[in-house]
Design an enzyme around this catalytic site. Structure first.
Site, PDB file in Angstrom:
ATOM      1  N   ASP A  54       8.964  -2.591  -3.207  1.00  0.00           N
ATOM      2  CA  ASP A  54       8.349  -3.534  -2.300  1.00  0.00           C
ATOM      3  C   ASP A  54       9.105  -4.914  -1.945  1.00  0.00           C
ATOM      4  O   ASP A  54       9.187  -5.546  -2.646  1.00  0.00           O
ATOM      5  CB  ASP A  54       6.928  -3.793  -2.387  1.00  0.00           C
ATOM      6  CG  ASP A  54       6.052  -4.607  -1.622  1.00  0.00           C
ATOM      7  OD1 ASP A  54       6.832  -5.045  -0.737  1.00  0.00           O
ATOM      8  OD2 ASP A  54       4.917  -4.873  -1.885  1.00  0.00           O
ATOM      9  N   ARG A  55       9.860  -4.748  -0.856  1.00  0.00           N
ATOM     10  CA  ARG A  55      10.732  -5.933  -0.471  1.00  0.00           C
ATOM     11  C   ARG A  55      11.769  -5.976  -1.111  1.00  0.00           C
ATOM     12  O   ARG A  55      11.953  -6.217  -2.541  1.00  0.00           O
ATOM     13  CB  ARG A  55      10.052  -7.163  -0.484  1.00  0.00           C
ATOM     14  CG  ARG A  55      10.833  -8.416   0.275  1.00  0.00           C
ATOM     15  CD  ARG A  55      10.186  -9.506   0.476  1.00  0.00           C
ATOM     16  NE  ARG A  55       9.238  -9.494   1.457  1.00  0.00           N
ATOM     17  CZ  ARG A  55       8.268 -10.241   1.803  1.00  0.00           C
ATOM     18  NH1 ARG A  55       7.938 -11.233   0.901  1.00  0.00           N
ATOM     19  NH2 ARG A  55       7.556 -10.215   2.759  1.00  0.00           N
TER      20      ARG A  55
ATOM     21  N   GLU B 103      -3.445 -16.385   3.453  1.00  0.00           N
ATOM     22  CA  GLU B 103      -2.722 -15.639   4.583  1.00  0.00           C
ATOM     23  C   GLU B 103      -3.382 -16.032   6.085  1.00  0.00           C
ATOM     24  O   GLU B 103      -2.656 -15.747   7.028  1.00  0.00           O
ATOM     25  CB  GLU B 103      -2.586 -14.242   4.328  1.00  0.00           C
ATOM     26  CG  GLU B 103      -1.567 -13.936   3.319  1.00  0.00           C
ATOM     27  CD  GLU B 103      -1.487 -12.441   3.163  1.00  0.00           C
ATOM     28  OE1 GLU B 103      -0.613 -11.710   2.687  1.00  0.00           O
ATOM     29  OE2 GLU B 103      -2.427 -11.580   3.881  1.00  0.00           O
TER      30      GLU B 103
ATOM     31  N   GLU C  21       8.261  -7.546  -6.071  1.00  0.00           N
ATOM     32  CA  GLU C  21       8.828  -8.909  -6.153  1.00  0.00           C
ATOM     33  C   GLU C  21       8.077  -9.489  -7.114  1.00  0.00           C
ATOM     34  O   GLU C  21       6.930  -9.798  -7.143  1.00  0.00           O
ATOM     35  CB  GLU C  21       9.045  -9.414  -4.732  1.00  0.00           C
ATOM     36  CG  GLU C  21       9.650 -10.683  -4.964  1.00  0.00           C
ATOM     37  CD  GLU C  21      10.130 -11.215  -3.646  1.00  0.00           C
ATOM     38  OE1 GLU C  21      11.481 -11.820  -3.276  1.00  0.00           O
ATOM     39  OE2 GLU C  21       9.524 -11.389  -2.651  1.00  0.00           O
TER      40      GLU C  21
ATOM     41  N   THR D 229       0.942  -1.292   0.017  1.00  0.00           N
ATOM     42  CA  THR D 229       0.025  -0.124   0.104  1.00  0.00           C
ATOM     43  C   THR D 229       1.025   1.225   0.150  1.00  0.00           C
ATOM     44  O   THR D 229       0.580   2.185  -0.759  1.00  0.00           O
ATOM     45  CB  THR D 229      -0.924   0.221   1.231  1.00  0.00           C
ATOM     46  OG1 THR D 229      -1.665  -1.157   1.199  1.00  0.00           O
ATOM     47  CG2 THR D 229      -1.726   1.103   1.089  1.00  0.00           C
TER      48      THR D 229
END
Length: 206
Positions: free
Chosen positions: A78-79, A145, A31, A15
């Site tokens: 992001d990551r 998740e 990713e 986000t």
């Protein structure tokens, strides 16, 4: 310029990546979802295939970071490769799924890669407690998740703190997101922007 966002599952990385990309006009990079050829074998025999799986992920992350380095635009990611290694691969090792020999070989390869590409210009660590992570995970409702064990999230939180505060050698800022709603509260988002601006462009970083 390369900006990276780090944080546990449910901390709000994706986000915030999208929001900052829109605000600054940066290129957002996530990713890649790759068809890892070792994945099915890994779940059948985790200790046997962990090394191959992790090396494949490392190879893909290295390709990403090379592309970011060569980009003419500012990229927000992001990551990053760093938490992929220091948090998730380290977790796999500590669970006994990688031998000492394989882990040492893997880490030597990783260190040679990072000697080539260097660190992001800024790492933004979204720090959150486990209850906050669980709340966000439940809210977004991804089926895969919902069965993540609390212990696993707690373990990753410990590794994230160790990674950021003891292992990471680049420039970083910490944003405690437990009491923020930067997605819906403009004041909270403005506070993050102020902190980023100060660290990237200001004379006196916050």
């Amino acid at each position: 310029m390369h900006i990276a966002i780090a944080g546990n599952i449910g901390s709000g990385k994706t986000t915030l990546t999208n929001m900052l990309a829109h605000h600054y006009g940066w290129e957002a990079r996530f990713e890649a979802v790759v068809n890892n050829p070792y994945l099915s074998d890994y779940y059948k025999d985790i200790p046997r295939w962990s090394f191959a799986l992790e090396v494949y992920f490392l190879k893909e992350r290295f390709k990403d970071i090379i592309a970011i380095r060569d980009s003419e635009r500012t990229v927000i990611q992001d990551r990053s490769i760093f938490e992929g290694v220091h948090v998730f691969t380290r977790n796999n090792y500590d669970m006994g799924n990688l031998s000492d020999r394989d882990y040492e070989t893997y880490m030597e390869l990783f260190e040679q890669m990072t000697d080539i590409v260097g660190y992001p210009d800024l790492m933004i660590y979204l720090k959150a407690t486990v209850p906050h992570l669980v709340q966000n995970i439940q809210k977004r409702g991804r089926d895969y998740e919902q069965t993540i064990p609390i212990e696993y999230l707690s373990n990753l939180n410990t590794r994230y703190d160790d990674f950021i505060f003891r292992q990471y050698k680049g420039k970083f800022i910490v944003i405690d997101v437990d009491n923020l709603d930067f997605q819906h509260n403009p004041k909270d988002f403005a506070g993050i922007i102020e902190k980023i601006d100060s660290n990237l462009f200001g004379l006196f970083p916050l």
